[in-house]
Structure formats: C-alpha cells, structure tokens
Write a protein that holds these residues in place. Structure first.
Motif, PDB file in Angstrom:
ATOM      1  N   ASP A   5       0.857  -1.193   0.000  1.00 11.22           N
ATOM      2  CA  ASP A   5       0.000   0.000   0.000  1.00 11.22           C
ATOM      3  C   ASP A   5       0.891   1.240   0.000  1.00 11.22           C
ATOM      4  O   ASP A   5       1.019   1.936   1.002  1.00 11.22           O
ATOM      5  CB  ASP A   5      -0.934  -0.028   1.218  1.00 11.22           C
ATOM      6  N   PHE A   6       1.479   1.535  -1.129  1.00 10.31           N
ATOM      7  CA  PHE A   6       2.461   2.614  -1.248  1.00 10.31           C
ATOM      8  C   PHE A   6       1.900   3.978  -0.842  1.00 10.31           C
ATOM      9  O   PHE A   6       2.612   4.790  -0.270  1.00 10.31           O
ATOM     10  CB  PHE A   6       3.004   2.681  -2.679  1.00 10.31           C
ATOM     11  N   ASP A   7       0.635   4.245  -1.154  1.00  9.58           N
ATOM     12  CA  ASP A   7       0.073   5.565  -0.837  1.00  9.58           C
ATOM     13  C   ASP A   7      -0.575   5.629   0.540  1.00  9.58           C
ATOM     14  O   ASP A   7      -1.048   6.681   0.960  1.00  9.58           O
ATOM     15  CB  ASP A   7      -0.897   6.043  -1.921  1.00  9.58           C
ATOM     16  N   GLY A   8      -0.624   4.512   1.250  1.00  9.25           N
ATOM     17  CA  GLY A   8      -1.107   4.500   2.614  1.00  9.25           C
ATOM     18  C   GLY A   8      -2.591   4.768   2.792  1.00  9.25           C
ATOM     19  O   GLY A   8      -3.022   5.184   3.864  1.00  9.25           O
ATOM     20  N   ASP A   9      -3.404   4.480   1.774  1.00  2.48           N
ATOM     21  CA  ASP A   9      -4.839   4.758   1.878  1.00  2.48           C
ATOM     22  C   ASP A   9      -5.659   3.536   2.319  1.00  2.48           C
ATOM     23  O   ASP A   9      -6.880   3.560   2.293  1.00  2.48           O
ATOM     24  CB  ASP A   9      -5.391   5.309   0.565  1.00  2.48           C
ATOM     25  N   ASN A  10      -4.983   2.471   2.730  1.00  6.23           N
ATOM     26  CA  ASN A  10      -5.617   1.234   3.188  1.00  6.23           C
ATOM     27  C   ASN A  10      -6.338   0.461   2.092  1.00  6.23           C
ATOM     28  O   ASN A  10      -7.235  -0.337   2.370  1.00  6.23           O
ATOM     29  CB  ASN A  10      -6.554   1.486   4.380  1.00  6.23           C
ATOM     30  N   TYR A  11      -5.952   0.703   0.864  1.00  8.40           N
ATOM     31  CA  TYR A  11      -6.415  -0.060  -0.296  1.00  8.40           C
ATOM     32  C   TYR A  11      -5.232  -0.271  -1.216  1.00  8.40           C
ATOM     33  O   TYR A  11      -4.290   0.520  -1.215  1.00  8.40           O
ATOM     34  CB  TYR A  11      -7.501   0.700  -1.085  1.00  8.40           C
ATOM     35  N   LEU A  12      -5.281  -1.324  -2.016  1.00  9.39           N
ATOM     36  CA  LEU A  12      -4.284  -1.508  -3.069  1.00  9.39           C
ATOM     37  C   LEU A  12      -4.953  -1.111  -4.374  1.00  9.39           C
ATOM     38  O   LEU A  12      -5.677  -1.893  -4.987  1.00  9.39           O
ATOM     39  CB  LEU A  12      -3.804  -2.969  -3.121  1.00  9.39           C
ATOM     40  N   GLY A  13      -4.735   0.139  -4.755  1.00 14.31           N
ATOM     41  CA  GLY A  13      -5.279   0.674  -5.997  1.00 14.31           C
ATOM     42  C   GLY A  13      -4.354   0.389  -7.158  1.00 14.31           C
ATOM     43  O   GLY A  13      -3.304  -0.248  -7.014  1.00 14.31           O
ATOM     44  N   LYS A  14      -4.737   0.883  -8.306  1.00 16.19           N
ATOM     45  CA  LYS A  14      -3.941   0.653  -9.518  1.00 16.19           C
ATOM     46  C   LYS A  14      -2.512   1.156  -9.348  1.00 16.19           C
ATOM     47  O   LYS A  14      -1.569   0.489  -9.767  1.00 16.19           O
ATOM     48  CB  LYS A  14      -4.601   1.317 -10.728  1.00 16.19           C
ATOM     49  N   GLU A  15      -2.350   2.338  -8.749  1.00 13.15           N
ATOM     50  CA  GLU A  15      -1.003   2.897  -8.571  1.00 13.15           C
ATOM     51  C   GLU A  15      -0.159   2.023  -7.646  1.00 13.15           C
ATOM     52  O   GLU A  15       1.035   1.823  -7.887  1.00 13.15           O
ATOM     53  CB  GLU A  15      -1.070   4.338  -8.035  1.00 13.15           C
ATOM     54  N   ASP A  16      -0.791   1.506  -6.582  1.00 13.91           N
ATOM     55  CA  ASP A  16      -0.073   0.609  -5.669  1.00 13.91           C
ATOM     56  C   ASP A  16       0.359  -0.659  -6.398  1.00 13.91           C
ATOM     57  O   ASP A  16       1.492  -1.125  -6.234  1.00 13.91           O
ATOM     58  CB  ASP A  16      -0.951   0.216  -4.474  1.00 13.91           C
ATOM     59  N   LEU A  17      -0.550  -1.213  -7.188  1.00 10.92           N
ATOM     60  CA  LEU A  17      -0.230  -2.440  -7.934  1.00 10.92           C
ATOM     61  C   LEU A  17       0.854  -2.178  -8.974  1.00 10.92           C
ATOM     62  O   LEU A  17       1.741  -3.013  -9.179  1.00 10.92           O
ATOM     63  CB  LEU A  17      -1.489  -3.021  -8.579  1.00 10.92           C
ATOM     64  N   GLN A  18       0.814  -1.020  -9.596  1.00 14.31           N
ATOM     65  CA  GLN A  18       1.862  -0.654 -10.549  1.00 14.31           C
ATOM     66  C   GLN A  18       3.215  -0.547  -9.850  1.00 14.31           C
ATOM     67  O   GLN A  18       4.224  -1.069 -10.338  1.00 14.31           O
ATOM     68  CB  GLN A  18       1.528   0.676 -11.239  1.00 14.31           C
ATOM     69  N   SER A  19       3.239   0.120  -8.703  1.00 13.38           N
ATOM     70  CA  SER A  19       4.490   0.255  -7.942  1.00 13.38           C
ATOM     71  C   SER A  19       5.004  -1.104  -7.496  1.00 13.38           C
ATOM     72  O   SER A  19       6.213  -1.365  -7.535  1.00 13.38           O
ATOM     73  CB  SER A  19       4.268   1.157  -6.724  1.00 13.38           C
ATOM     74  N   THR A  20       4.086  -1.976  -7.070  1.00 14.62           N
ATOM     75  CA  THR A  20       4.467  -3.321  -6.655  1.00 14.62           C
ATOM     76  C   THR A  20       5.094  -4.081  -7.823  1.00 14.62           C
ATOM     77  O   THR A  20       6.149  -4.710  -7.667  1.00 14.62           O
ATOM     78  CB  THR A  20       3.233  -4.081  -6.108  1.00 14.62           C
ATOM     79  N   LEU A  21       4.464  -4.013  -8.966  1.00 15.67           N
ATOM     80  CA  LEU A  21       5.004  -4.692 -10.157  1.00 15.67           C
ATOM     81  C   LEU A  21       6.369  -4.149 -10.554  1.00 15.67           C
ATOM     82  O   LEU A  21       7.267  -4.908 -10.920  1.00 15.67           O
ATOM     83  CB  LEU A  21       4.051  -4.541 -11.344  1.00 15.67           C
ATOM     84  N   LYS A  22       6.512  -2.844 -10.491  1.00 10.00           N
ATOM     85  CA  LYS A  22       7.806  -2.240 -10.838  1.00 10.00           C
ATOM     86  C   LYS A  22       8.904  -2.732  -9.893  1.00 10.00           C
ATOM     87  O   LYS A  22      10.019  -3.004 -10.326  1.00 10.00           O
ATOM     88  CB  LYS A  22       7.709  -0.720 -10.822  1.00 10.00           C
ATOM     89  N   CYS A  23       8.571  -2.850  -8.611  1.00 11.86           N
ATOM     90  CA  CYS A  23       9.551  -3.382  -7.653  1.00 11.86           C
ATOM     91  C   CYS A  23       9.864  -4.846  -7.952  1.00 11.86           C
ATOM     92  O   CYS A  23      11.031  -5.234  -7.990  1.00 11.86           O
ATOM     93  CB  CYS A  23       9.027  -3.264  -6.228  1.00 11.86           C
ATOM     94  N   LEU A  24       8.818  -5.626  -8.143  1.00 13.43           N
ATOM     95  CA  LEU A  24       9.002  -7.065  -8.377  1.00 13.43           C
ATOM     96  C   LEU A  24       9.814  -7.352  -9.631  1.00 13.43           C
ATOM     97  O   LEU A  24      10.621  -8.273  -9.661  1.00 13.43           O
ATOM     98  CB  LEU A  24       7.650  -7.770  -8.487  1.00 13.43           C
ATOM     99  N   THR A  25       9.569  -6.578 -10.674  1.00 13.19           N
ATOM    100  CA  THR A  25      10.236  -6.830 -11.963  1.00 13.19           C
ATOM    101  C   THR A  25      11.453  -5.944 -12.165  1.00 13.19           C
ATOM    102  O   THR A  25      12.086  -6.024 -13.215  1.00 13.19           O
ATOM    103  CB  THR A  25       9.254  -6.630 -13.129  1.00 13.19           C
ATOM    104  N   ARG A  26      11.733  -5.122 -11.175  1.00 11.96           N
ATOM    105  CA  ARG A  26      12.869  -4.182 -11.241  1.00 11.96           C
ATOM    106  C   ARG A  26      12.807  -3.347 -12.517  1.00 11.96           C
ATOM    107  O   ARG A  26      13.802  -3.193 -13.230  1.00 11.96           O
ATOM    108  CB  ARG A  26      14.183  -4.912 -11.090  1.00 11.96           C
TER     109      ARG A  26
END
Length: 189
Positions: free
Chosen positions: A118-139
C-alpha cells in the motif's frame, strides 16, 4: 563476585519476548546484528529510552544481507519505522525480524505485506499501488503497457466488489490461497 552487566535489563528482555516470537538468545543475536551496523552509535548497554531513541538511517539498515537484494527493502523499512522514514530504532528492527520470522502467523504477515504494498497508505491496493508493486518485483523490466495489462488482470481476478481496488479482506483472500506466501515472506536470523 562481580555482576555482569547485560545489554538489556531482565524487564526489557521480558517485554521484548512478550512482543515478539523470540527467545532471549535470539533477541541478543538480533541486537548484535543491529549494533554491528553502527558500533560507534549503538551502545553496548541499551537503556529503555535508547531502544527507541537511537535510530539507524535506512542507508545503514539496507546493508543487511536479508534486505540488500530485496526489491521492497525501502518499503519494508518505511513500514517498520515508527515515523515512516525508513530509519529504524532497535525496537523497530526487532519488530521487523519478528514479523518476518518463520514462526510468525500468516495473519500477521498478511497485515504487513498489505502495508508494504500500500504505497500511498490509503488502506487499499489501488492501480497505482499495484503498478508500484510490479515495478519493484520486476525491477522496472516491464513496459507501461505490460504493467497496465497485469494490473487489469490482477484486479479482474481479485477485486471481488469491482471497485477498482483491493481492500485488505480481498488481499487476505488472495494470500490465503497462495501456498508460497509463508515460505517467501520471511527471513532467518
């Protein structure tokens, strides 16, 4: 006979044991790891105040073997630092190791995994959070189109109420069906 002065008082050790999944020996081993990161900053004997007051900067924490190659290193440190900066006190460091220990329950690990994603800290995993997660996972190896495709597929499969984001309950539902979660979301001391 001389009394040997310990790193912590018996009361401190008991409090750490009550709040973690560790024995006294493991707590002292983790303290030594913390102290080795900055021996000139971290005293050999820690008072109750020192365990929260003395903070090591993220740049030093990221050097530990367990985090060095982790694509979520910075997020992990931010989530476990009391103020969100990524700088950790000994108590923060101990909490990190406790939650990521092999004996921590899945429910606790899921709570912290959700916070990390939850990169933005809003207590949901939104599109931006999922995008950030993918970017981290795939470097950052995926194109923007590939990232958008994966995010849409993830939401299509996991967003049970079709609100365009994952609540903690939806995330927990996914994690509970992931056999690899417990074996990948841990570090050994």
């Amino acid at each position: 006979m001389g009394n040997k002065v310990g790193v912590f008082t018996d009361e401190q050790i008991e409090a750490f044991q009550d709040c973690t999944f560790f024995t006294k020996k493991e707590i002292l081993r983790i303290f030594n790891r913390f102290r080795d990161l900055a021996p000139n900053t971290v005293p050999k004997v820690m008072t109750r105040v020192d365990t929260n007051r003395i903070r090591l900067p993220y740049q030093q924490i990221q050097a530990i073997t367990e985090l060095r190659e982790n694509p979520f290193c910075q997020r992990i440190c931010q989530v476990f630092s009391e103020d969100g900066s990524g700088d950790l006190s000994f108590e923060d460091f101990l909490d990190l190791f406790s939650v990521l220990s092999e004996v921590a329950p899945m429910e606790l690990k899921a709570v912290y995994a959700f916070k990390i994603y939850d990169f933005d800290g809003d207590n949901y995993l939104g599109k931006e959070d999922l995008q950030s997660t993918l970017k981290c996972l795939t470097r950052n190896e995926l194109s923007e189109e590939e990232i958008q495709f994966v995010v849409e597929k993830v939401l299509e499969e996991t967003d049970l109420d079709d609100d365009g984001k994952l609540s903690y309950i939806e995330f927990e539902h996914v994690i509970s069906r992931s056999p690899d979660f417990m074996t990948t979301f841990h570090i050994r001391i």
